[in-house]
Design a protein around this motif. Structure first.
Motif, PDB file in Angstrom:
ATOM      1  N   GLU A 258      -2.436  14.665   5.642  1.00 32.57           N
ATOM      2  CA  GLU A 258      -0.994  14.415   5.538  1.00 32.57           C
ATOM      3  C   GLU A 258      -0.706  13.266   4.574  1.00 32.57           C
ATOM      4  O   GLU A 258       0.230  13.342   3.763  1.00 32.57           O
ATOM      5  CB  GLU A 258      -0.421  14.074   6.917  1.00 32.57           C
ATOM      6  N   LEU A 259      -1.503  12.219   4.662  1.00 35.66           N
ATOM      7  CA  LEU A 259      -1.310  11.063   3.798  1.00 35.66           C
ATOM      8  C   LEU A 259      -1.475  11.436   2.332  1.00 35.66           C
ATOM      9  O   LEU A 259      -0.645  11.078   1.482  1.00 35.66           O
ATOM     10  CB  LEU A 259      -2.305   9.968   4.170  1.00 35.66           C
ATOM     11  N   VAL A 260      -2.535  12.171   2.013  1.00 39.36           N
ATOM     12  CA  VAL A 260      -2.795  12.547   0.623  1.00 39.36           C
ATOM     13  C   VAL A 260      -1.699  13.470   0.109  1.00 39.36           C
ATOM     14  O   VAL A 260      -1.243  13.337  -1.038  1.00 39.36           O
ATOM     15  CB  VAL A 260      -4.186  13.185   0.489  1.00 39.36           C
ATOM     16  N   LYS A 261      -1.246  14.407   0.931  1.00 40.73           N
ATOM     17  CA  LYS A 261      -0.160  15.292   0.518  1.00 40.73           C
ATOM     18  C   LYS A 261       1.128  14.501   0.261  1.00 40.73           C
ATOM     19  O   LYS A 261       1.883  14.817  -0.670  1.00 40.73           O
ATOM     20  CB  LYS A 261       0.074  16.373   1.568  1.00 40.73           C
ATOM     21  N   THR A 262       1.378  13.478   1.069  1.00 39.73           N
ATOM     22  CA  THR A 262       2.549  12.623   0.837  1.00 39.73           C
ATOM     23  C   THR A 262       2.429  11.893  -0.500  1.00 39.73           C
ATOM     24  O   THR A 262       3.387  11.819  -1.275  1.00 39.73           O
ATOM     25  CB  THR A 262       2.712  11.607   1.977  1.00 39.73           C
ATOM     26  N   LEU A 263       1.243  11.362  -0.779  1.00 42.54           N
ATOM     27  CA  LEU A 263       1.019  10.700  -2.068  1.00 42.54           C
ATOM     28  C   LEU A 263       1.241  11.662  -3.229  1.00 42.54           C
ATOM     29  O   LEU A 263       1.855  11.308  -4.240  1.00 42.54           O
ATOM     30  CB  LEU A 263      -0.402  10.137  -2.128  1.00 42.54           C
ATOM     31  N   SER A 310       8.380  -3.555   8.509  1.00 40.75           N
ATOM     32  CA  SER A 310       9.690  -3.430   7.859  1.00 40.75           C
ATOM     33  C   SER A 310       9.873  -2.098   7.149  1.00 40.75           C
ATOM     34  O   SER A 310      11.003  -1.752   6.794  1.00 40.75           O
ATOM     35  CB  SER A 310       9.883  -4.568   6.856  1.00 40.75           C
ATOM     36  N   VAL A 311       8.761  -1.363   6.893  1.00 40.01           N
ATOM     37  CA  VAL A 311       8.865  -0.113   6.132  1.00 40.01           C
ATOM     38  C   VAL A 311       8.150   1.022   6.860  1.00 40.01           C
ATOM     39  O   VAL A 311       7.200   0.797   7.609  1.00 40.01           O
ATOM     40  CB  VAL A 311       8.272  -0.249   4.710  1.00 40.01           C
ATOM     41  N   THR A 312       8.616   2.232   6.618  1.00 41.65           N
ATOM     42  CA  THR A 312       7.881   3.411   7.049  1.00 41.65           C
ATOM     43  C   THR A 312       6.748   3.657   6.058  1.00 41.65           C
ATOM     44  O   THR A 312       6.720   3.073   4.963  1.00 41.65           O
ATOM     45  CB  THR A 312       8.785   4.654   7.074  1.00 41.65           C
ATOM     46  N   VAL A 313       5.813   4.520   6.418  1.00 42.85           N
ATOM     47  CA  VAL A 313       4.709   4.795   5.506  1.00 42.85           C
ATOM     48  C   VAL A 313       5.205   5.456   4.222  1.00 42.85           C
ATOM     49  O   VAL A 313       4.692   5.183   3.132  1.00 42.85           O
ATOM     50  CB  VAL A 313       3.602   5.623   6.195  1.00 42.85           C
ATOM     51  N   GLU A 314       6.233   6.295   4.320  1.00 42.91           N
ATOM     52  CA  GLU A 314       6.763   6.935   3.116  1.00 42.91           C
ATOM     53  C   GLU A 314       7.381   5.903   2.168  1.00 42.91           C
ATOM     54  O   GLU A 314       7.186   5.962   0.944  1.00 42.91           O
ATOM     55  CB  GLU A 314       7.805   7.996   3.484  1.00 42.91           C
ATOM     56  N   GLU A 315       8.114   4.941   2.731  1.00 45.93           N
ATOM     57  CA  GLU A 315       8.706   3.889   1.898  1.00 45.93           C
ATOM     58  C   GLU A 315       7.618   3.017   1.269  1.00 45.93           C
ATOM     59  O   GLU A 315       7.669   2.685   0.081  1.00 45.93           O
ATOM     60  CB  GLU A 315       9.629   3.017   2.753  1.00 45.93           C
ATOM     61  N   GLY A 316       6.630   2.648   2.069  1.00 42.77           N
ATOM     62  CA  GLY A 316       5.557   1.804   1.562  1.00 42.77           C
ATOM     63  C   GLY A 316       4.715   2.504   0.517  1.00 42.77           C
ATOM     64  O   GLY A 316       4.310   1.896  -0.488  1.00 42.77           O
ATOM     65  N   LEU A 317       4.446   3.790   0.725  1.00 45.63           N
ATOM     66  CA  LEU A 317       3.654   4.544  -0.251  1.00 45.63           C
ATOM     67  C   LEU A 317       4.405   4.702  -1.572  1.00 45.63           C
ATOM     68  O   LEU A 317       3.797   4.661  -2.644  1.00 45.63           O
ATOM     69  CB  LEU A 317       3.270   5.914   0.312  1.00 45.63           C
ATOM     70  N   THR A 318       5.704   4.887  -1.509  1.00 45.81           N
ATOM     71  CA  THR A 318       6.492   4.993  -2.736  1.00 45.81           C
ATOM     72  C   THR A 318       6.417   3.686  -3.527  1.00 45.81           C
ATOM     73  O   THR A 318       6.217   3.692  -4.752  1.00 45.81           O
ATOM     74  CB  THR A 318       7.956   5.343  -2.409  1.00 45.81           C
TER      75      THR A 318
END
Length: 354
Positions: A258-263, A310-318
């Motif tokens: 899931e993490l890699v697909k989000t990236l 302070s951030v979700t993983v999606e926000e932090g990954l972006t």
């Protein structure tokens, strides 16, 4: 306060250095400048009159005694460690020498200094560790690591960190050294050395290379943005209860797949290529002793100290992807360092490293 930060030119350590200086603390950065360190990680604060640097190895007790006597810190934040699990499989000796013996040296140097100063009430020794000391969790969202979870390390890396945790607690109980401990989940963000999963995926994607995922990508991790972690660490050293440990998690569990697909999806938006980056995903033989799941219950630090990410993983990954896109001058030279970009930790049982 004057803070002695070990490993301050590394990934997490440099985030703590930058934030501490920004908040007006005087910082002494003690780092041996091994392969994963970079002076550019702290370039933004290196010119500050609040910052000083000492190149030293925590295995060198005489150097530690000199640094304590010279700089007279109020707090110690001990982050210096060998940290890459795959490297620990190939070469465990460095992990024992640095993470165990080095921590012993730090504790003894800190204790000697603390006693010589008359045992000031303001002194703190903050030991920063990992959730990997707890072992592996079942795939049950109701089950998470707490501060009372029994230790069950599965790799040379996690065993060395578990050992260092036990030493810190023993020095508190035996000698009264004023300590606090933290165990964190997987960090990510700017300045992450390009041998860990997230920077490997970003940089391989940009280079058109395969995006390697161990096994079937089902291993689950709780992801913590490094700047959130730095904020939590400074809060614990200032306000944490002595002798107490605090688990710091991002409250962002994802499978590796899931993490890699989000990236890949973020990269598709920020740096479109001829085809979707997800087509580069490749499954590779799993790491020996690969823990199935890590997840932190952060209730203690939330209820006692009022901290949460302070951030979700999606926000932090972006934010992270954009940082790597903007900072090729930082990561490009690091790709030439030994072992970077090469699969490590796959030796046959009984085989020793060269």
């Amino acid at each position: 306060m004057k803070i002695l930060i070990t490993g301050g030119a590394g990934f997490i350590g440099s985030a703590v250095v930058r934030l501490a200086v920004a908040r007006g603390h005087e910082v002494v950065n003690l780092d041996a400048m091994t392969y994963a360190a970079s002076e550019t990680n702290v370039a933004s604060v290196s010119g500050s009159n609040l910052y000083s640097f000492e190149k030293a190895d925590i295995r060198d007790r005489a150097a530690l005694d000199r640094i304590f006597a010279s700089h007279r810190p109020d707090w110690v934040m001990h982050l210096a460690a060998e940290s890459h699990v795959d490297r620990s499989i190939d070469g465990p000796a460095d992990f024992i020498e640095t993470n165990v013996t080095g921590t012993f040296n730090m504790l003894e140097a800190a204790r000697s200094y603390w006693v010589a100063q008359g045992k000031p009430d303001s002194f703190r020794f903050h030991h920063i560790s990992t959730d990997e000391v707890f072992g592996s969790l079942p795939n049950d969202p109701q089950v998470k690591f707490t501060e009372d979870t029994p230790y069950d390390p599965r790799s040379p890396y996690s065993a060395s960190k578990a050992s260092s945790d036990h030493l810190v607690r023993a020095w508190h109980e035996t000698y009264g050294l004023p300590v606090v401990l933290t165990n964190c989940s997987n960090n990510y963000g700017p300045f992450h050395f390009p041998e860990k999963l997230i920077p490997v995926v970003i940089l391989n994607a940009l280079a058109g290379k395969p995006l390697p995922i161990y096994g079937r990508g089902e291993n689950i991790r709780d992801w913590l943005y490094v700047e959130d972690h730095a904020d939590a660490l400074l809060l614990v050293v200032e306000k944490g209860e002595l002798g107490r440990s605090y688990n710091i998690g991002g409250e962002n569990e994802r499978t590796n797949l899931e993490l890699v697909k989000t990236l890949c999806s973020i990269l598709d938006t920020l740096k479109p290529a001829a085809k979707p980056y997800a087509e580069q995903i490749t499954f590779v033989t799993d790491r020996p002793g690969h823990d199935a799941r890590y997840a932190i219950d952060p209730s203690r630090i939330r209820s006692e100290l009022g901290w949460r990410p302070s951030v979700t993983v999606e926000e932090g990954l972006t934010k992270t992807v954009q940082w790597y896109l903007d900072n090729e001058a930082w990561w490009r030279p690091l790709l030439e360092r030994k072992g970077v970009g090469v699969r490590l930790g796959v030796q046959a049982a009984g085989e020793t490293a060269a």
